[in-house]
Motif scaffolding. Structure first.
Motif, PDB file in Angstrom:
ATOM      1  N   PRO A 194      13.410 -32.148 -50.422  1.00 25.61           N
ATOM      2  CA  PRO A 194      13.720 -33.450 -51.023  1.00 25.61           C
ATOM      3  C   PRO A 194      12.514 -34.100 -51.689  1.00 25.61           C
ATOM      4  CG  PRO A 194      13.564 -33.643 -48.656  1.00 25.61           C
ATOM      5  CD  PRO A 194      13.444 -32.183 -48.977  1.00 25.61           C
ATOM      6  N   GLU A 195      11.350 -33.517 -51.492  1.00 24.81           N
ATOM      7  CA  GLU A 195      10.148 -34.104 -52.070  1.00 24.81           C
ATOM      8  C   GLU A 195      10.051 -33.850 -53.575  1.00 24.81           C
ATOM      9  OE1 GLU A 195       5.372 -33.903 -51.221  1.00 24.81           O
ATOM     10  OE2 GLU A 195       6.766 -33.233 -49.684  1.00 24.81           O
ATOM     11  N   GLU A 223      12.123 -32.901 -57.220  1.00 25.19           N
ATOM     12  CA  GLU A 223      13.366 -32.769 -57.971  1.00 25.19           C
ATOM     13  C   GLU A 223      13.264 -31.544 -58.883  1.00 25.19           C
ATOM     14  OE1 GLU A 223      16.266 -34.583 -58.067  1.00 25.19           O
ATOM     15  OE2 GLU A 223      15.470 -35.638 -56.334  1.00 25.19           O
ATOM     16  N   ARG A 237      17.383 -42.512 -56.860  1.00 21.35           N
ATOM     17  CA  ARG A 237      18.153 -42.082 -55.689  1.00 21.35           C
ATOM     18  C   ARG A 237      17.675 -42.833 -54.442  1.00 21.35           C
ATOM     19  NH1 ARG A 237      17.617 -36.782 -55.989  1.00 21.35           N
ATOM     20  NH2 ARG A 237      19.554 -36.542 -57.116  1.00 21.35           N
ATOM     21  N   GLU A 238      16.372 -42.998 -54.318  1.00 26.49           N
ATOM     22  CA  GLU A 238      15.816 -43.726 -53.185  1.00 26.49           C
ATOM     23  C   GLU A 238      16.240 -45.201 -53.215  1.00 26.49           C
ATOM     24  OE1 GLU A 238      11.424 -45.020 -51.626  1.00 26.49           O
ATOM     25  OE2 GLU A 238      11.631 -43.053 -52.576  1.00 26.49           O
ATOM     26  N   SER A 294      11.094 -37.519 -61.907  1.00 24.27           N
ATOM     27  CA  SER A 294      10.463 -38.513 -61.038  1.00 24.27           C
ATOM     28  C   SER A 294      11.306 -39.786 -60.975  1.00 24.27           C
ATOM     29  CB  SER A 294       9.059 -38.817 -61.558  1.00 24.27           C
ATOM     30  OG  SER A 294       8.458 -39.829 -60.810  1.00 24.27           O
ATOM     31  N   GLU A 308      14.472 -39.990 -61.521  1.00 25.24           N
ATOM     32  CA  GLU A 308      15.722 -39.677 -60.829  1.00 25.24           C
ATOM     33  C   GLU A 308      15.547 -39.781 -59.312  1.00 25.24           C
ATOM     34  OE1 GLU A 308      18.905 -36.005 -60.391  1.00 25.24           O
ATOM     35  OE2 GLU A 308      17.302 -35.865 -61.847  1.00 25.24           O
ATOM     36  N   SER A 309      14.438 -39.280 -58.791  1.00 24.79           N
ATOM     37  CA  SER A 309      14.213 -39.366 -57.346  1.00 24.79           C
ATOM     38  C   SER A 309      13.981 -40.814 -56.915  1.00 24.79           C
ATOM     39  CB  SER A 309      13.039 -38.480 -56.929  1.00 24.79           C
ATOM     40  OG  SER A 309      11.836 -38.929 -57.501  1.00 24.79           O
TER      41      SER A 309
END
Length: 76
Positions: free
Chosen positions: A8-9, A11, A58-59, A52, A54-55
């Protein structure tokens, strides 16, 4: 067939952007083709940044969902 768990770290877009960016740097270094290498490098950086973002998005969605569930607001 066992599928490896996704880290998960990172993408997939971040990884692809890093690879494309490295290809752009290699193109500049090995062939001296400044314009083509710079274009490929720029595409890699844009792809990496999209991954970056996108992650981070999501967070943030997870944080908003947790905040809504803790306050009891289910309106959307």
């Amino acid at each position: 067939m066992k599928v490896a768990a996704r880290n998960p770290e990172y993408e997939p877009l971040e990884i692809a952007g890093a690879v494309v960016g490295a290809a752009g740097i290699a193109l500049i270094a090995m062939t001296g083709s400044f314009w083509a290498g710079t274009l490929i490098l720029a595409l890699g950086l844009i792809t990496w940044k999209l991954g970056s973002l996108e992650s981070e998005l999501r967070e943030l969605r997870g944080d908003v969902k947790a905040l809504k569930s803790s306050t009891g607001d289910e309106s959307g």
